[in-house]
Every structure is written in structure tokens, then in C-alpha cells.
Design an enzyme around this catalytic site. Structure first.
Site, PDB file in Angstrom:
ATOM      1  N   ASN A 226     -10.137   5.497   2.449  1.00 16.59           N
ATOM      2  CA  ASN A 226      -8.918   5.076   1.211  1.00 16.59           C
ATOM      3  C   ASN A 226      -9.227   6.301   0.178  1.00 16.59           C
ATOM      4  O   ASN A 226      -9.871   7.345   0.414  1.00 16.59           O
ATOM      5  CB  ASN A 226      -9.562   3.750   0.744  1.00 16.59           C
ATOM      6  CG  ASN A 226      -8.599   2.664   0.857  1.00 16.59           C
ATOM      7  OD1 ASN A 226      -7.265   2.868   0.732  1.00 16.59           O
ATOM      8  ND2 ASN A 226      -8.804   1.431   0.965  1.00 16.59           N
TER       9      ASN A 226
ATOM     10  N   ARG B 267      -7.964   1.284  12.818  1.00 16.04           N
ATOM     11  CA  ARG B 267      -6.528   1.397  12.548  1.00 16.04           C
ATOM     12  C   ARG B 267      -6.430   2.549  11.430  1.00 16.04           C
ATOM     13  O   ARG B 267      -7.480   2.778  10.631  1.00 16.04           O
ATOM     14  CB  ARG B 267      -5.686   0.217  12.045  1.00 16.04           C
ATOM     15  CG  ARG B 267      -6.337  -0.015  10.491  1.00 16.04           C
ATOM     16  CD  ARG B 267      -5.147  -1.117  10.178  1.00 16.04           C
ATOM     17  NE  ARG B 267      -5.399  -1.933   8.833  1.00 16.04           N
ATOM     18  CZ  ARG B 267      -5.134  -1.258   7.537  1.00 16.04           C
ATOM     19  NH1 ARG B 267      -4.545  -0.010   7.501  1.00 16.04           N
ATOM     20  NH2 ARG B 267      -5.490  -1.884   6.672  1.00 16.04           N
TER      21      ARG B 267
ATOM     22  N   ASN C 207      -5.398   4.301   8.055  1.00 19.98           N
ATOM     23  CA  ASN C 207      -5.369   3.736   6.772  1.00 19.98           C
ATOM     24  C   ASN C 207      -4.658   4.795   5.701  1.00 19.98           C
ATOM     25  O   ASN C 207      -4.044   5.857   6.242  1.00 19.98           O
ATOM     26  CB  ASN C 207      -6.471   3.375   6.130  1.00 19.98           C
ATOM     27  CG  ASN C 207      -6.379   2.412   5.031  1.00 19.98           C
ATOM     28  OD1 ASN C 207      -5.531   1.518   4.938  1.00 19.98           O
ATOM     29  ND2 ASN C 207      -7.382   2.080   4.354  1.00 19.98           N
TER      30      ASN C 207
ATOM     31  N   GLU D 266       0.929  -1.327   0.033  1.00 19.97           N
ATOM     32  CA  GLU D 266       0.206  -0.152  -0.115  1.00 19.97           C
ATOM     33  C   GLU D 266       0.882   1.377   0.145  1.00 19.97           C
ATOM     34  O   GLU D 266       1.937   1.116   0.210  1.00 19.97           O
ATOM     35  CB  GLU D 266      -0.997   0.293   1.487  1.00 19.97           C
ATOM     36  CG  GLU D 266      -2.198  -0.564   0.974  1.00 19.97           C
ATOM     37  CD  GLU D 266      -3.360   0.267   0.318  1.00 19.97           C
ATOM     38  OE1 GLU D 266      -2.798   1.395  -0.258  1.00 19.97           O
ATOM     39  OE2 GLU D 266      -4.468  -0.095   0.106  1.00 19.97           O
TER      40      GLU D 266
ATOM     41  N   ASP E  85     -10.087   1.497  -3.991  1.00 18.38           N
ATOM     42  CA  ASP E  85      -9.099   1.612  -3.212  1.00 18.38           C
ATOM     43  C   ASP E  85      -8.316   3.011  -3.041  1.00 18.38           C
ATOM     44  O   ASP E  85      -8.650   3.754  -3.345  1.00 18.38           O
ATOM     45  CB  ASP E  85      -8.083   0.367  -3.220  1.00 18.38           C
ATOM     46  CG  ASP E  85      -7.411  -0.082  -1.909  1.00 18.38           C
ATOM     47  OD1 ASP E  85      -7.225   0.726  -1.128  1.00 18.38           O
ATOM     48  OD2 ASP E  85      -7.155  -1.227  -1.665  1.00 18.38           O
TER      49      ASP E  85
END
Length: 308
Positions: free
Chosen positions: A151, A103, A105, A20, A201
Site C-alpha cells: 500500500n 492480487r 494492489n 481506492e 493505507d
């Protein structure tokens, strides 16, 4: 894709569980990215073909950003810290949402040096996450809520539009961003994938102001025009592309991270390139990444050779 000559290379065969947040650093002339779930900071030098990594603490290394002073802004679970890659010295910066099963991101720095980052539900279905603005002094402001999986944070070339995706709502949004005070207004749907259930994403913006997006479990990357319409689709040889950015000295290589996450053993066997870093050539030209704590000019890179 007619009229476009696209080629795809494998830059690094990595087997990332959840590759990522790729970023091109013009100072090191390297592409940097994360494996979130086997926490490590990875790098690739296109001039030499060499790659390397630094292992990171915590359960999840959810995001990263370049910093004005050369350090790296990194996430450990629900906290942000600055890491000196030379000495290993760590400085804690900010923490969000203590006590939640969330969490940090995807995130990105705006042209005023502020870091925008979202949180996500570790169970992937509860709307307990949010979108945050982290100012250079570490002050943290919750800017949006009711998010499942944040995202796709990116900014238009003029810096005045913020793009943001909630992957598990299958929606991409756009906001007007006030460059001076960092306020966001006029939230609207930018891209709607609710009918298909597809999972948008990570994202980045090119010099034409178009938004490139990776589709997790979708096997492709796409380019949206500023009005949200898709004008280009590039299939990839993996099921789970995750995020993308333009890199190289001319910002004309589109790097794409990918993941082995959620693949069955049979799929893994059939996809030897799952988790690799890809380099897409001929897709266009990108913009330099902003740095946390540093105000930059917007749209400083101009397209070369006409529209892509």
C-alpha cells in the site's frame, strides 16, 4: 490542526465496498477512483457534480494509473492491462505472480513514467506479496519481497524517495530511488505503527514534501513530515478511509475514498457515509500525477500563499 481551516464535503455518496486509488486527471478534469471488490472504475466531475462508472472484469480491480496516450492502466487480479475508455479496447500488458493467492494492489507512476505496484495476500496474513516496477515496455521487475499487504506508494516531489507501506505489518518504509535506472536502495522504516497495530493505507505527497496517509479502521487521515513525524490529523465521519489524492484544477482539494468492507450491519447503519468519496478543503496543495510511459518534470507545482 491549529491555524488550519479545514472543511469536509461529501463529493459522492457511493457505498463503495472498497473504494481506492483516487487520481486527478487534468485532461478530463475529473477525479477517478476504483471500487476494488465490486470491480468498477468511478469518476466525479466537480464542475458539474455529476458522477459515473464503468464496470470492470475480474474479481479484483486492484489499482489504476493514467497513461501518456490517454488510456487507463488497470489491474485485473494479478494482471495489468491498458483500457481505452472511449472504445473499450483492451491491451494486456503484464502479469505477476501466477498461481499465488494474491492480487495487485496500490500503485503509482514515477517521474520517469514507470509504474510501481505491489501485491498482497488475499488472506491478509501471509508474506507472499512483493513490490514491482513495470517499465513502459511492459517489462516487470520484482523490487522487494516478503510483503503481506502492499500500500501507500508515493514519491517525494523531487522523485528521489519512494514511500511504501505494508499495511498488515503496520509499517511505512522509504527507499532511495535512482531516477535513471529505477533501482531502489537504503530501505528504512519511515513510520512505525506496530505498537498500536494501526493500519496505514493509501498515501500521497503534497508540495511541501509531506506524506498524507489514510488509516483503515482508524477513522482519520494524517500528514507526516519527511522525517516521519505526524504534524496534522483530520478525523473523518467513517471508520475506513482508504486512500487519498489532491485534485481540482488548482490541486487544492484532498479527495479521500472509503470502504464499507469489514463493517458490521450495526456499523453500516450508524455510518451512512461509509463508502463515500470525501473532499477535504484547506489541507494544502498537491502535485500532478505522473503518466505511465511519459517522463515529467518533478515538483512543477509550487505552493501558493506560503506553507500550508
Amino acid at each position: 490542526m491549529s491555524g488550519h481551516s479545514i472543511s469536509i464535503d461529501v463529493a459522492v455518496i457511493g457505498q463503495d465496498q472498497l473504494g481506492e486509488t483516487p487520481l486527478w486527471c487534468e485532461r478530463t478534469r475529473r477525479l477517478w477512483w476504483l471500487d476494488i471488490e465490486q470491480p468498477k472504475l468511478r469518476w466525479f466531475d466537480p464542475a458539474t457534480g455529476i458522477d459515473g462508472l464503468t464496470r470492470l472484469p475480474g474479481t479484483f480491480a486492484g489499482t489504476q494509473a493514467l497513461m501518456a496516450d490517454g488510456r487507463r492502466l488497470l489491474a485485473e487480479d494479478l494482471s495489468l492491462y491498458a483500457l481505452d475508455l472511449g472504445t473499450g479496447a483492451r491491451t494486456d500488458l503484464s502479469a505477476v505472480e501466477p498461481g499465488l493467492d494474491n492480487r495487485l494492489n496500490d500503485g503509482r507512476v514515477d517521474a520517469r513514467g514507470r509504474f510501481w505496484v505491489g501485491t498482497m495476500d488475499n488472506q491478509l496474513h501471509r508474506p507472499a506479496g512483493g513490490l514491482y516496477r513495470i517499465d513502459p515496455d511492459g517489462s516487470t521487475t520484482r523490487m522487494a519481497e516478503d510483503v503481506i499487504v502492499s500500500n501507500g506508494i508515493a514519491f517525494s516531489p523531487d522523485g528521489r524517495t519512494l514511500y511504501f507501506t505494508d499495511t498488515r505489518r503496520h509499517l511505512g518504509f522509504a527507499f532511495d530511488l535512482d531516477m535513471h535506472d529505477g533501482a531502489i536502495t537504503n530501505r528504512r522504516v519511515f513510520a512505525d505503527h506496530t505498537a498500536t497495530g494501526e493500519r496505514p493505507d493509501g498515501a500521497c505527497v503534497d508540495v511541501d514534501g509531506c506524506i498524507w496517509m489514510a488509516f483503515f479502521a482508524g477513522g482519520r487521515i494524517v500528514r507526516h513530515r519527511p522525517d516521519g513525524a505526524v504534524d496534522r490529523t483530520i478525523p473523518l465521519p467513517v471508520t475506513n478511509p482508504t486512500c487519498l489524492c489532491f485534485g481540482g484544477d488548482d490541486l487544492k482539494t484532498l479527495y479521500v475514498t472509503s470502504a464499507t468492507k469489514f463493517l458490521t450491519p450495526q456499523q453500516r447503519a450508524a455510518e451512512p457515509l461509509a463508502g463515500a468519496l470525501f473532499a477535504v478543503h484547506g489541507a494544502g496543495q498537491g502535485l500532478p500525477e505522473n503518466r505511465f510511459g511519459q517522463t515529467t518534470k518533478t515538483a512543477t507545482v509550487q505552493p501558493q500563499g506560503g506553507k500550508t
